[in-house]
Write a protein that holds these residues in place. Sequence first.
Motif, short mmCIF file in Angstrom:
data_model
loop_
_atom_site.label_atom_id
_atom_site.label_comp_id
_atom_site.label_asym_id
_atom_site.label_seq_id
_atom_site.Cartn_x
_atom_site.Cartn_y
_atom_site.Cartn_z
N THR A 82 -2.90 -0.96 8.74
CA THR A 82 -2.97 0.28 9.53
C THR A 82 -4.21 1.04 9.09
OG1 THR A 82 -1.78 1.74 8.02
CG2 THR A 82 -0.45 0.40 9.49
N HIS A 117 -2.47 7.39 5.67
CA HIS A 117 -2.42 6.57 6.88
C HIS A 117 -2.56 7.45 8.12
CE1 HIS A 117 -0.23 3.95 3.93
NE2 HIS A 117 -1.08 3.08 4.44
N CYS A 128 0.86 -1.19 0.00
CA CYS A 128 0.00 0.00 0.00
C CYS A 128 0.89 1.24 0.00
CB CYS A 128 -0.90 -0.01 1.22
SG CYS A 128 -1.87 1.51 1.41
N CYS A 143 -7.26 -0.57 4.14
CA CYS A 143 -7.75 -0.70 2.77
C CYS A 143 -7.53 -2.14 2.33
CB CYS A 143 -7.06 0.29 1.84
SG CYS A 143 -5.29 0.06 1.65
N HIS A 186 -6.69 3.95 7.79
CA HIS A 186 -6.61 5.05 6.83
C HIS A 186 -7.63 6.12 7.19
CE1 HIS A 186 -4.17 3.20 3.46
NE2 HIS A 186 -4.33 2.17 4.28
N CYS A 204 -4.05 -3.57 4.13
CA CYS A 204 -2.97 -2.76 4.70
C CYS A 204 -3.25 -2.67 6.19
CB CYS A 204 -2.98 -1.37 4.05
SG CYS A 204 -1.83 -0.22 4.84
ZN LIG Z 1 -2.26 1.60 3.64
#
Ligand SMILES: [Zn+2]
Length: 207
Positions: free
Chosen positions: A116, A63, A58, A125, A118, A114
């Motif tokens: 973490t 983020h 990503c 995501c 967003h 991903c």
């Molecule tokens: Zn990401």
Amino acid sequence: MVDTTPPGRALLLAQFPELADYARPSLRLHPRRGHPTTGESSVGGPLLWPVDEPWPTCDRDDHELVADGSGSFGEPVVMACVLQLYRRDLPAGILPAPGWAFPNGTDLLQVLWCPTPHEGTYGPCIRVLWRAEAQVGTALTANPPLNVSSEDLGFDNLAPRPCLIRPETVVDFPPIACLHPGQVDGSGDSGLLLGKLPAHLERACLG
Ligand SMILES: [Zn+2]
């Protein structure tokens, strides 16, 4: 061991027969910690991934947890495996239902994200892939290590730990409301309801 969902829905339908119109087929995965292989359906386990295919990353710049507020970790974030589901592991029964048909001759579903949050959704995501197992060829023996951990950044761990799954088909219904029943006073304030069901039905179920 067989995992099954308690037949609570029968009680629910007996009390609220109108709910039958909103029934939909679903799959409960029943993840249990274990040591899945690439040849097994899993949550957070090793994916059957072609050695010559780049692992998803990503590179978005939205983020939430970046210390300098730039939204970028300075390098692409290695995506975490979330789910691998072989078609052969779908239980017999109500599946495949509309929306569950594996497209174009595929028999393997893979989901990564991903790990973490967003901006906007405050969640990861997601990347979804459909494959044909027979076309993968030589596969990785392990998933690549993650380079960003939400847990290290003070957030919930968004990288699932390896689990074996035992999918079970169930009949699901739309969510009713996320508030405690005591918070709904029956005055007709639909603002407290989720709106997935007719307001009168949703309110009745809360009672
Ligand atoms: Zn990401």
